[in-house]
Design a protein around this motif. Structure first.
Motif, PDB file in Angstrom:
ATOM      1  N   ARG A  91       0.809  -1.063   0.149  1.00  0.00           N
ATOM      2  CA  ARG A  91       0.136   0.124   0.055  1.00  0.00           C
ATOM      3  C   ARG A  91       0.976   0.765   0.090  1.00  0.00           C
ATOM      4  N   ARG A  92       1.909   0.922   0.454  1.00  0.00           N
ATOM      5  CA  ARG A  92       2.432   2.579   1.079  1.00  0.00           C
ATOM      6  C   ARG A  92       3.511   2.616  -0.178  1.00  0.00           C
ATOM      7  N   ARG A  93       3.931   1.412  -1.235  1.00  0.00           N
ATOM      8  CA  ARG A  93       4.913   1.734  -1.845  1.00  0.00           C
ATOM      9  C   ARG A  93       3.617   2.237  -3.697  1.00  0.00           C
ATOM     10  N   MET A  94       2.009   2.213  -3.198  1.00  0.00           N
ATOM     11  CA  MET A  94       1.778   2.129  -4.059  1.00  0.00           C
ATOM     12  C   MET A  94       0.779   3.309  -4.167  1.00  0.00           C
ATOM     13  N   ARG A  95       1.050   3.949  -2.728  1.00  0.00           N
ATOM     14  CA  ARG A  95       0.643   5.911  -2.921  1.00  0.00           C
ATOM     15  C   ARG A  95       1.704   6.614  -3.610  1.00  0.00           C
ATOM     16  N   ARG A  96       3.348   5.922  -3.213  1.00  0.00           N
ATOM     17  CA  ARG A  96       3.949   6.613  -3.682  1.00  0.00           C
ATOM     18  C   ARG A  96       4.531   6.675  -5.891  1.00  0.00           C
ATOM     19  N   SER A  97       3.834   5.554  -6.288  1.00  0.00           N
ATOM     20  CA  SER A  97       3.857   4.796  -7.853  1.00  0.00           C
ATOM     21  C   SER A  97       3.134   5.235  -8.542  1.00  0.00           C
ATOM     22  N   ARG A  98       3.253   5.744  -9.423  1.00  0.00           N
ATOM     23  CA  ARG A  98       2.475   6.587 -10.511  1.00  0.00           C
ATOM     24  C   ARG A  98       2.247   5.529 -11.136  1.00  0.00           C
ATOM     25  N   LEU A  99       2.688   5.083 -11.787  1.00  0.00           N
ATOM     26  CA  LEU A  99       2.806   3.482 -12.875  1.00  0.00           C
ATOM     27  C   LEU A  99       2.139   2.701 -12.196  1.00  0.00           C
ATOM     28  N   GLY A 100       1.997   2.269 -10.638  1.00  0.00           N
ATOM     29  CA  GLY A 100       1.110   1.493  -9.965  1.00  0.00           C
ATOM     30  C   GLY A 100       0.194   1.860 -10.054  1.00  0.00           C
ATOM     31  N   GLN A 101      -0.003   3.142  -9.927  1.00  0.00           N
ATOM     32  CA  GLN A 101      -1.529   3.389  -9.763  1.00  0.00           C
ATOM     33  C   GLN A 101      -2.548   3.607 -10.972  1.00  0.00           C
ATOM     34  N   LEU A 127     -15.914   3.711  -8.107  1.00  0.00           N
ATOM     35  CA  LEU A 127     -16.814   3.452  -6.679  1.00  0.00           C
ATOM     36  C   LEU A 127     -17.253   2.482  -5.674  1.00  0.00           C
ATOM     37  N   ALA A 128     -17.796   1.825  -6.176  1.00  0.00           N
ATOM     38  CA  ALA A 128     -17.921   0.630  -5.159  1.00  0.00           C
ATOM     39  C   ALA A 128     -17.011   0.020  -3.903  1.00  0.00           C
ATOM     40  N   LEU A 129     -15.578  -0.104  -4.802  1.00  0.00           N
ATOM     41  CA  LEU A 129     -14.440   0.428  -3.857  1.00  0.00           C
ATOM     42  C   LEU A 129     -13.951   1.621  -2.814  1.00  0.00           C
ATOM     43  N   LEU A 130     -14.479   2.660  -3.727  1.00  0.00           N
ATOM     44  CA  LEU A 130     -14.011   3.198  -2.264  1.00  0.00           C
ATOM     45  C   LEU A 130     -15.394   4.184  -1.592  1.00  0.00           C
ATOM     46  N   ALA A 131     -16.543   4.317  -2.455  1.00  0.00           N
ATOM     47  CA  ALA A 131     -17.811   3.921  -1.027  1.00  0.00           C
ATOM     48  C   ALA A 131     -17.777   3.436  -0.237  1.00  0.00           C
ATOM     49  N   SER A 132     -16.939   1.780   0.016  1.00  0.00           N
ATOM     50  CA  SER A 132     -16.850   0.783   1.029  1.00  0.00           C
ATOM     51  C   SER A 132     -16.077   0.700   2.150  1.00  0.00           C
ATOM     52  N   ARG A 133     -14.925   1.753   1.227  1.00  0.00           N
ATOM     53  CA  ARG A 133     -13.651   1.926   1.991  1.00  0.00           C
ATOM     54  C   ARG A 133     -12.367   0.865   1.718  1.00  0.00           C
ATOM     55  N   ARG A 134     -12.970  -0.142   1.034  1.00  0.00           N
ATOM     56  CA  ARG A 134     -11.618  -0.808   0.960  1.00  0.00           C
ATOM     57  C   ARG A 134     -10.684  -0.980  -0.443  1.00  0.00           C
ATOM     58  N   LEU A 135     -10.660   0.844  -0.841  1.00  0.00           N
ATOM     59  CA  LEU A 135      -9.720   1.165  -1.878  1.00  0.00           C
ATOM     60  C   LEU A 135     -10.038   2.972  -1.304  1.00  0.00           C
ATOM     61  N   THR A 136      -8.644   3.912  -0.817  1.00  0.00           N
ATOM     62  CA  THR A 136      -8.850   4.808  -0.451  1.00  0.00           C
ATOM     63  C   THR A 136      -8.452   6.093  -1.895  1.00  0.00           C
ATOM     64  N   PRO A 137      -9.193   7.340  -1.861  1.00  0.00           N
ATOM     65  CA  PRO A 137      -8.501   7.681  -2.836  1.00  0.00           C
ATOM     66  C   PRO A 137      -6.913   7.963  -3.272  1.00  0.00           C
ATOM     67  N   ILE A 138      -5.976   8.422  -2.074  1.00  0.00           N
ATOM     68  CA  ILE A 138      -4.953   8.354  -2.311  1.00  0.00           C
ATOM     69  C   ILE A 138      -4.353   7.193  -3.447  1.00  0.00           C
ATOM     70  N   SER A 139      -4.747   6.222  -2.676  1.00  0.00           N
ATOM     71  CA  SER A 139      -3.895   4.814  -4.156  1.00  0.00           C
ATOM     72  C   SER A 139      -4.251   4.855  -4.885  1.00  0.00           C
ATOM     73  N   VAL A 140      -5.268   5.524  -5.966  1.00  0.00           N
ATOM     74  CA  VAL A 140      -4.815   6.235  -7.691  1.00  0.00           C
ATOM     75  C   VAL A 140      -5.064   7.524  -7.709  1.00  0.00           C
ATOM     76  N   ARG A 141      -5.547   8.413  -6.958  1.00  0.00           N
ATOM     77  CA  ARG A 141      -5.085   9.417  -7.023  1.00  0.00           C
ATOM     78  C   ARG A 141      -4.256   9.963  -7.618  1.00  0.00           C
ATOM     79  N   ARG A 142      -2.321   9.844  -8.227  1.00  0.00           N
ATOM     80  CA  ARG A 142      -1.407  10.106  -9.184  1.00  0.00           C
ATOM     81  C   ARG A 142      -2.087   9.185 -10.507  1.00  0.00           C
ATOM     82  N   GLY A 143      -1.832   8.400 -10.402  1.00  0.00           N
ATOM     83  CA  GLY A 143      -2.386   7.481 -11.349  1.00  0.00           C
ATOM     84  C   GLY A 143      -3.837   8.461 -12.379  1.00  0.00           C
ATOM     85  N   ALA A 144      -4.903   8.761 -11.501  1.00  0.00           N
ATOM     86  CA  ALA A 144      -5.858   9.311 -12.120  1.00  0.00           C
ATOM     87  C   ALA A 144      -5.487  11.458 -12.215  1.00  0.00           C
TER      88      ALA A 144
END
Length: 143
Positions: A16-26, A59-76
């Motif tokens: 998770r920590r690596r994913m938050r930092r990696s644009r390519l991962g996101q 959207l479903a994963l974000l709503a259920s809090r299984r995915l955090t917005p920061i996990s996909v922010r850089r990629g988006a």
């Protein structure tokens, strides 16, 4: 010595920590949701684009809090910044249909702009009329 005795961080926390930092991962994560949506559409025969189904999964994963917005922010943000690249096929289609660059295209553009202006104007008038009607029929405030 204390750090040797402490258990190693779980793999998921490090990932998770690596994913938050990696644009390519996101970007890869977002594309995996798109591919999952494509697979569901083809498997279930849904009349929807796979990208829409994939983003519904996000959207479903974000709503259920299984995915955090920061996990996909850089990629988006990268996808949004380079959005023009995703419309290159539309630009190429216009080049294939040169008649859209002439009088016909101008007529279509005028219809689109006039329709948009009409919708915006009617919406504004409707909201204004509803607001005025509500003010006239609202019960007086008691003090």
């Amino acid at each position: 010595m204390a750090e040797i005795l402490m258990p190693a961080r779980p793999l998921t926390a490090r990932l998770r920590r690596r994913m938050r930092r990696s644009r390519l991962g996101q970007i890869s994560l977002i594309m995996s949701f798109w591919l999952a949506g494509e697979a569901l559409v083809r498997l279930l025969g849904l009349p929807l684009p796979g990208g829409v189904v994939g983003m519904a999964i996000v959207l479903a994963l974000l709503a259920s809090r299984r995915l955090t917005p920061i996990s996909v922010r850089r990629g988006a943000e990268w996808f949004l910044a380079d959005m023009l690249l995703f419309f290159v096929p539309a630009v190429l289609a216009i080049i294939d249909h040169r008649e859209l660059l002439g009088l016909l295209g101008l007529k279509i553009l005028i219809v689109i702009l006039a329709g948009t202006a009409a919708v915006m104007g009617v919406t504004a008038l409707t909201v204004d009329l509803c607001y005025r009607w509500r003010l006239r029929h609202a019960p007086p405030l008691s003090r």
